[in-house]
Design a protein around this motif. Structure first.
Motif, mmCIF file in Angstrom:
data_model
loop_
_atom_site.group_PDB
_atom_site.id
_atom_site.type_symbol
_atom_site.label_atom_id
_atom_site.label_comp_id
_atom_site.label_asym_id
_atom_site.label_seq_id
_atom_site.Cartn_x
_atom_site.Cartn_y
_atom_site.Cartn_z
ATOM 1 N N GLY A 41 0.808 -1.213 0.000
ATOM 2 C CA GLY A 41 0.000 0.000 0.000
ATOM 3 C C GLY A 41 0.838 1.258 0.000
ATOM 4 O O GLY A 41 1.896 1.305 0.628
ATOM 5 N N TRP A 42 0.344 2.286 -0.726
ATOM 6 C CA TRP A 42 1.031 3.568 -0.812
ATOM 7 C C TRP A 42 0.057 4.702 -0.627
ATOM 8 O O TRP A 42 -1.106 4.629 -1.058
ATOM 9 N N LYS A 43 0.549 5.779 -0.034
ATOM 10 C CA LYS A 43 -0.267 6.986 0.165
ATOM 11 C C LYS A 43 -0.563 7.615 -1.190
ATOM 12 O O LYS A 43 0.294 7.631 -2.059
ATOM 13 N N LEU A 44 -1.768 8.128 -1.342
ATOM 14 C CA LEU A 44 -2.124 8.824 -2.578
ATOM 15 C C LEU A 44 -1.906 10.322 -2.426
ATOM 16 O O LEU A 44 -2.151 10.886 -1.359
ATOM 17 N N ARG A 45 -1.474 10.970 -3.499
ATOM 18 C CA ARG A 45 -1.272 12.422 -3.497
ATOM 19 C C ARG A 45 -2.546 13.154 -3.900
ATOM 20 O O ARG A 45 -2.742 14.299 -3.541
ATOM 21 N N ASN A 46 -3.386 12.503 -4.715
ATOM 22 C CA ASN A 46 -4.605 13.141 -5.203
ATOM 23 C C ASN A 46 -5.530 12.085 -5.789
ATOM 24 O O ASN A 46 -5.190 10.898 -5.816
ATOM 25 N N ASN A 47 -6.700 12.503 -6.260
ATOM 26 C CA ASN A 47 -7.647 11.563 -6.862
ATOM 27 C C ASN A 47 -7.807 11.808 -8.364
ATOM 28 O O ASN A 47 -8.787 11.409 -8.954
ATOM 29 N N VAL A 48 -6.824 12.455 -8.968
ATOM 30 C CA VAL A 48 -6.887 12.787 -10.387
ATOM 31 C C VAL A 48 -5.896 11.971 -11.202
ATOM 32 O O VAL A 48 -6.261 11.316 -12.173
ATOM 33 N N ASN A 49 -4.640 12.033 -10.821
ATOM 34 C CA ASN A 49 -3.578 11.432 -11.624
ATOM 35 C C ASN A 49 -3.408 9.948 -11.313
ATOM 36 O O ASN A 49 -3.532 9.531 -10.164
ATOM 37 N N PRO A 50 -3.093 9.175 -12.353
ATOM 38 C CA PRO A 50 -2.900 7.737 -12.136
ATOM 39 C C PRO A 50 -1.661 7.450 -11.292
ATOM 40 O O PRO A 50 -0.743 8.268 -11.217
ATOM 41 N N VAL A 51 -1.675 6.286 -10.679
ATOM 42 C CA VAL A 51 -0.508 5.785 -9.955
ATOM 43 C C VAL A 51 0.276 4.934 -10.944
ATOM 44 O O VAL A 51 -0.288 4.069 -11.619
ATOM 45 N N ASN A 52 1.562 5.217 -11.057
ATOM 46 C CA ASN A 52 2.424 4.495 -11.991
ATOM 47 C C ASN A 52 3.334 3.545 -11.231
ATOM 48 O O ASN A 52 4.079 3.976 -10.353
ATOM 49 N N LEU A 53 3.271 2.272 -11.591
ATOM 50 C CA LEU A 53 4.142 1.259 -11.013
ATOM 51 C C LEU A 53 5.168 0.888 -12.071
ATOM 52 O O LEU A 53 4.793 0.527 -13.201
ATOM 53 N N ILE A 54 6.447 0.963 -11.745
ATOM 54 C CA ILE A 54 7.504 0.590 -12.677
ATOM 55 C C ILE A 54 8.319 -0.522 -12.031
ATOM 56 O O ILE A 54 8.813 -0.371 -10.913
ATOM 57 N N PHE A 55 8.436 -1.635 -12.732
ATOM 58 C CA PHE A 55 9.115 -2.821 -12.211
ATOM 59 C C PHE A 55 10.486 -2.961 -12.865
ATOM 60 O O PHE A 55 10.633 -2.802 -14.075
ATOM 61 N N PHE A 56 11.486 -3.285 -12.033
ATOM 62 C CA PHE A 56 12.858 -3.412 -12.487
ATOM 63 C C PHE A 56 13.376 -4.821 -12.237
ATOM 64 O O PHE A 56 12.906 -5.512 -11.331
#
Length: 182
Positions: free
Chosen positions: A142-157
């Motif tokens: 789980g991660w804190k959200l900054r807003n309810n507009v922009n998508p959350v981007n997950l980048i896997f390495f």
């Protein structure tokens, strides 16, 4: 005459106070900015040399501070020859913000005192558990959200810091009808 002026001023102040308190709030609050606890399905597999993640869904909940956070549900599979946990995978997570600081990083959310289901609490703990080669375990992060507009981007390495894949989670999809953006 002075008494009449005082009464008139008092009445005007009383009318203004009643009028102001009866105004409808148009601004959103954190309480009504999300459809909390509604599960949205994902079906995305991320495969690295030593692991495989099957992303199964997400939902917005409240963290320890009663702030919005996104829970990502997934199944972790160990493809390495040694025992490893889901937390041994490499992930970067971000969400754009209207803030002028340019920072898109979102921090890990904590749920020790949050009102999650027993199942969700167990799945959060699973991310720290080590599993042997070819074994799987269901987990949540789980991660804190900054807003309810922009998508959350997950980048896997991978282990060499090369990007394997990325996933975009549309948190706006979970907005209640008629909700403005935060």
């Amino acid at each position: 005459m002075k008494k009449a002026k005082k009464i008139i001023v008092f009445l005007l102040m009383a009318i203004l106070m009643v009028g102001c308190t009866g105004m409808k709030k148009n601004a959103n609050t954190i309480d009504d900015a999300f459809n909390y606890d509604k599960f949205y399905k994902l079906n995305k597999t991320i495969t690295g040399e030593t692991f495989e993640l099957q992303l199964t869904g997400y939902k917005v909940v409240r963290d320890n501070e009663a702030l919005p956070a996104v829970l990502i549900y997934y199944t972790f599979k160990n493809n390495s020859e040694e025992a490893m946990s889901a937390n041994d995978t490499y992930l970067d997570i971000s969400q754009a913000s209207a803030m002028k600081d340019g920072d898109t990083y979102i921090s890990q959310a904590y749920f020790e005192y949050a009102s999650l289901t027993d199942t969700d609490n167990e799945l959060i703990q699973n991310a720290d558990k080590y599993v042997e080669q070819s074994e799987t375990i269901d987990c949540i992060d789980g991660w804190k959200l900054r807003n309810n507009v922009n998508p959350v981007n997950l980048i896997f390495f991978d282990e060499n810091d090369e990007v394997i894949d990325s996933v975009m989670i549309d948190v706006e999809k979970g907005l209640p009808a008629g909700t403005d953006h935060l």
